[in-house]
Design a protein around this motif. Structure first.
Motif, mmCIF file in Angstrom:
data_model
loop_
_atom_site.group_PDB
_atom_site.id
_atom_site.type_symbol
_atom_site.label_atom_id
_atom_site.label_comp_id
_atom_site.label_asym_id
_atom_site.label_seq_id
_atom_site.Cartn_x
_atom_site.Cartn_y
_atom_site.Cartn_z
ATOM 1 N N LEU A 65 12.903 -24.279 44.402
ATOM 2 C CA LEU A 65 12.216 -23.779 45.713
ATOM 3 C C LEU A 65 11.454 -22.851 44.854
ATOM 4 O O LEU A 65 10.593 -22.294 45.217
ATOM 5 N N GLU A 66 11.934 -21.633 43.654
ATOM 6 C CA GLU A 66 11.255 -21.394 42.713
ATOM 7 C C GLU A 66 9.831 -22.700 42.696
ATOM 8 O O GLU A 66 8.810 -21.438 42.145
ATOM 9 N N LEU A 67 10.146 -23.490 42.039
ATOM 10 C CA LEU A 67 8.705 -24.473 41.638
ATOM 11 C C LEU A 67 8.134 -24.032 42.610
ATOM 12 O O LEU A 67 6.623 -24.225 42.332
ATOM 13 N N VAL A 68 8.484 -24.384 44.779
ATOM 14 C CA VAL A 68 7.453 -24.542 45.159
ATOM 15 C C VAL A 68 7.200 -23.530 45.187
ATOM 16 O O VAL A 68 5.687 -22.981 45.620
ATOM 17 N N GLU A 69 7.190 -21.738 45.300
ATOM 18 C CA GLU A 69 6.805 -20.767 45.299
ATOM 19 C C GLU A 69 5.684 -20.361 44.212
ATOM 20 O O GLU A 69 4.459 -20.210 44.210
ATOM 21 N N LYS A 70 6.076 -21.220 42.942
ATOM 22 C CA LYS A 70 5.021 -21.437 42.431
ATOM 23 C C LYS A 70 3.661 -22.083 41.881
ATOM 24 O O LYS A 70 2.642 -22.482 41.657
ATOM 25 N N GLY A 71 3.517 -23.252 43.619
ATOM 26 C CA GLY A 71 2.674 -24.379 43.796
ATOM 27 C C GLY A 71 2.907 -25.212 43.869
ATOM 28 O O GLY A 71 2.183 -26.175 43.538
ATOM 29 N N GLY A 95 18.060 -20.210 51.203
ATOM 30 C CA GLY A 95 17.433 -20.936 51.366
ATOM 31 C C GLY A 95 17.588 -22.178 51.338
ATOM 32 O O GLY A 95 17.626 -22.415 50.471
ATOM 33 N N SER A 96 16.381 -23.232 52.198
ATOM 34 C CA SER A 96 16.353 -24.505 51.858
ATOM 35 C C SER A 96 14.972 -25.363 51.072
ATOM 36 O O SER A 96 13.715 -24.594 51.612
ATOM 37 N N LEU A 97 15.120 -26.044 50.762
ATOM 38 C CA LEU A 97 14.093 -26.873 50.625
ATOM 39 C C LEU A 97 13.041 -27.485 52.409
ATOM 40 O O LEU A 97 12.136 -27.026 52.372
ATOM 41 N N ALA A 98 13.617 -27.365 53.366
ATOM 42 C CA ALA A 98 13.348 -27.946 54.639
ATOM 43 C C ALA A 98 12.726 -25.982 55.143
ATOM 44 O O ALA A 98 11.421 -26.336 55.673
ATOM 45 N N GLY A 111 5.075 -24.793 52.331
ATOM 46 C CA GLY A 111 6.026 -24.872 50.745
ATOM 47 C C GLY A 111 5.415 -26.480 50.833
ATOM 48 O O GLY A 111 5.631 -27.464 51.650
ATOM 49 N N ASP A 112 4.947 -27.422 49.537
ATOM 50 C CA ASP A 112 4.202 -28.738 49.292
ATOM 51 C C ASP A 112 6.015 -29.254 48.658
ATOM 52 O O ASP A 112 6.633 -29.128 47.929
ATOM 53 N N VAL A 113 6.389 -29.400 50.298
ATOM 54 C CA VAL A 113 7.640 -30.145 49.608
ATOM 55 C C VAL A 113 7.716 -31.292 50.679
ATOM 56 O O VAL A 113 7.588 -31.320 51.547
ATOM 57 N N ARG A 114 7.571 -32.479 49.763
ATOM 58 C CA ARG A 114 7.887 -34.043 50.289
ATOM 59 C C ARG A 114 8.412 -34.434 50.016
ATOM 60 O O ARG A 114 9.561 -34.896 48.661
ATOM 61 N N ILE A 115 9.265 -35.910 51.281
ATOM 62 C CA ILE A 115 9.944 -36.686 50.859
ATOM 63 C C ILE A 115 9.581 -38.483 50.767
ATOM 64 O O ILE A 115 8.775 -38.183 50.918
ATOM 65 N N VAL A 116 10.594 -38.602 49.600
ATOM 66 C CA VAL A 116 10.222 -40.317 49.238
ATOM 67 C C VAL A 116 11.636 -41.072 49.651
ATOM 68 O O VAL A 116 12.448 -40.066 49.214
ATOM 69 N N TYR A 117 11.024 -42.114 49.360
ATOM 70 C CA TYR A 117 12.190 -43.318 49.144
ATOM 71 C C TYR A 117 12.951 -43.390 47.424
ATOM 72 O O TYR A 117 14.451 -44.519 47.492
ATOM 73 N N GLY A 118 11.726 -42.541 46.420
ATOM 74 C CA GLY A 118 12.785 -43.513 45.364
ATOM 75 C C GLY A 118 11.314 -42.306 44.313
ATOM 76 O O GLY A 118 10.321 -42.269 44.785
ATOM 77 N N ILE A 119 12.150 -42.256 43.533
ATOM 78 C CA ILE A 119 11.150 -41.512 42.378
ATOM 79 C C ILE A 119 9.520 -42.570 41.724
ATOM 80 O O ILE A 119 8.402 -41.710 41.574
ATOM 81 N N ASP A 136 0.633 -30.750 39.360
ATOM 82 C CA ASP A 136 1.844 -30.793 39.284
ATOM 83 C C ASP A 136 2.964 -30.894 40.347
ATOM 84 O O ASP A 136 3.087 -30.996 40.956
ATOM 85 N N VAL A 137 3.497 -32.355 40.313
ATOM 86 C CA VAL A 137 4.824 -32.937 40.244
ATOM 87 C C VAL A 137 5.989 -32.828 39.840
ATOM 88 O O VAL A 137 5.891 -33.556 39.260
ATOM 89 N N VAL A 138 7.139 -32.823 40.953
ATOM 90 C CA VAL A 138 8.299 -32.752 40.440
ATOM 91 C C VAL A 138 9.410 -33.110 41.245
ATOM 92 O O VAL A 138 9.031 -32.979 42.370
ATOM 93 N N PHE A 139 10.074 -34.849 40.595
ATOM 94 C CA PHE A 139 10.744 -35.182 41.563
ATOM 95 C C PHE A 139 12.047 -34.528 41.218
ATOM 96 O O PHE A 139 12.557 -34.709 40.202
#
Length: 267
Positions: A67-73, A90-93, A100-108, A121-124
Motif C-alpha cells: 500500500l505504501e508503494l501504491v501511494e508512491k505511484g 485497508g487492502s489492495l482492493a 491506485g495502480d493495482v493490477r491482477i495477473v495470473y503469474g509473474i 516501476d512495477v512490483v510483483f
C-alpha cells in the motif's frame, strides 16, 4: 472409483484408532470438504486443517508495504486472491478503488510483460509456498527489466510445521503432507518429524482416493508402530524432489525468519 473408495474405507475402519491428522494444504481441504470425506471416516479419525493457504498467511505488514508503494505511484501486480487481504488500514482492493495502480495477473511472467511496456516501476507481490517460489526465482534469474522488482511473500512449509509441533499448542498425531510442495522439495525435509517426534506421515495427491489412501497409510503406520513418511503421490513426487527447481530457489532466495498471519516469527 466407487469400489476403490469402499475398499479403502473398509481398510480404514478395520485399523481405526483415535488420531488427529493435520494437513497443511488448501487444495487438500477443498477435496476433503467437496467430497464429504470427514463424514465418511470413523468418528475417532479426525482430519484438521493447518496453515496451508498461501494468501491467508501473508501478514498485514506485507500488505502495508504494498500500500505504501501504491501511494508512491508504483504499479503493484499480484494474484487476484491477494486484493482483499487486509492490511493495517485497508487492502489492495481499497487502494485500487481509490485510483491506485493495482493490477491482477495470473503469474509473474504477466507482471514482467507489464514492466516491459511501461516506464513506471512495477512490483510483483510474490505469494506462495515452495510450489510457486521456483517460478519467481526463474524469472529473476532471466534478468527482467530494470523497472521490475519482486516483493517476496513466499513462505516455507517445514519450518511452520516444526513450529506447531514444538509450540506444544497443537495435539496432532499425524500429518498429511502437501503433494505440490513435495513435488518441488521432495520428502526428505519431512523425515525429521517422523524420526524425532514419531509422527506418521503421508504425502498425498489431490483427488478423494489420494486422501483416503493417505489416511489408510497413516493408520497402518500407527498399527505397525512404524512412523515414517510414505509417498502416496508417487506419480508426481520423488524423494529428492525437483533438483533444478530447488537449485534456483537456493540461488535466488535467502531463508530468514518471517512473520505469518496469526503466528509470531517462524525461524
Amino acid at each position: 472409483m466407487k469400489n476403490m473408495s469402499k475398499e479403502l474405507l473398509d481398510r480404514i475402519n478395520k485399523l481405526a484408532t483415535p488420531v488427529k491428522i493435520m494437513h497443511v494444504c488448501g487444495s487438500h481441504e477443498h477435496t476433503i470438504m467437496e467430497n464429504g470425506i470427514r463424514s465418511l471416516l470413523p468418528d475417532e479419525v479426525e482430519i484438521v486443517a493447518g496453515p496451508g493457504c498461501p494468501v491467508c498467511v501473508v501478514p498485514s505488514r506485507e500488505i502495508d508495504e504494498c500500500l505504501e508503494l501504491v501511494e508512491k505511484g508504483v504499479t503493484i501486480t499480484t494474484f487476484g486472491d491477494m486484493l482483499r487481504v487486509p492490511g493495517s488500514n485497508g487492502s489492495l482492493a481499497d487502494a485500487k478503488a481509490e485510483g491506485g495502480d493495482v493490477r491482477i495477473v495470473y503469474g509473474i511472467n504477466k507482471a514482467i510483460e507489464i514492466a516491459e511496456k511501461e516506464d513506471n516501476d512495477v512490483v510483483f507481490m510474490a505469494a506462495g509456498f515452495e510450489t510457486t517460489a521456483p517460478t519467481t526465482a526463474a524469472e529473476i534469474l532471466a534478468t527482467p527489466p530494470e523497472n521490475f522488482s519482486v516483493l517476496s511473500c513466499h513462505r516455507l512449509i517445514p519450518p511452520a510445521i516444526d513450529f506447531l509441533i514444538n509450540s506444544g499448542q497443537t495435539s496432532l498425531n499425524a500429518l498429511i503432507q502437501p503433494g505440490h510442495v513435495c513435488t518441488i522439495i521432495g520428502t526428505k525435509p519431512f523425515e525429521y518429524f517422523s524420526n524425532d517426534f514419531g509422527i506418521p506421515q503421508a504425502v498425498a495427491g489431490f483427488n478423494p482416493l489420494d486422501i483416503l489412501m493417505s489416511v489408510y497409510m497413516i493408520l497402518r503406520q500407527i498399527h505397525n508402530e512404524t512412523p515414517k513418511i510414505e509417498n502416496e503421490y508417487a506419480r508426481a513426487v520423488k524423494e529428492e524432489g525437483n533438483e533444478i527447481a530447488t537449485k534456483m530457489i537456493d540461488e535466488v532466495f535467502d531463508v530468514a525468519s518471517r512473520e505469518w498471519r496469526g503466528f509470531p516469527k517462524i525461524p
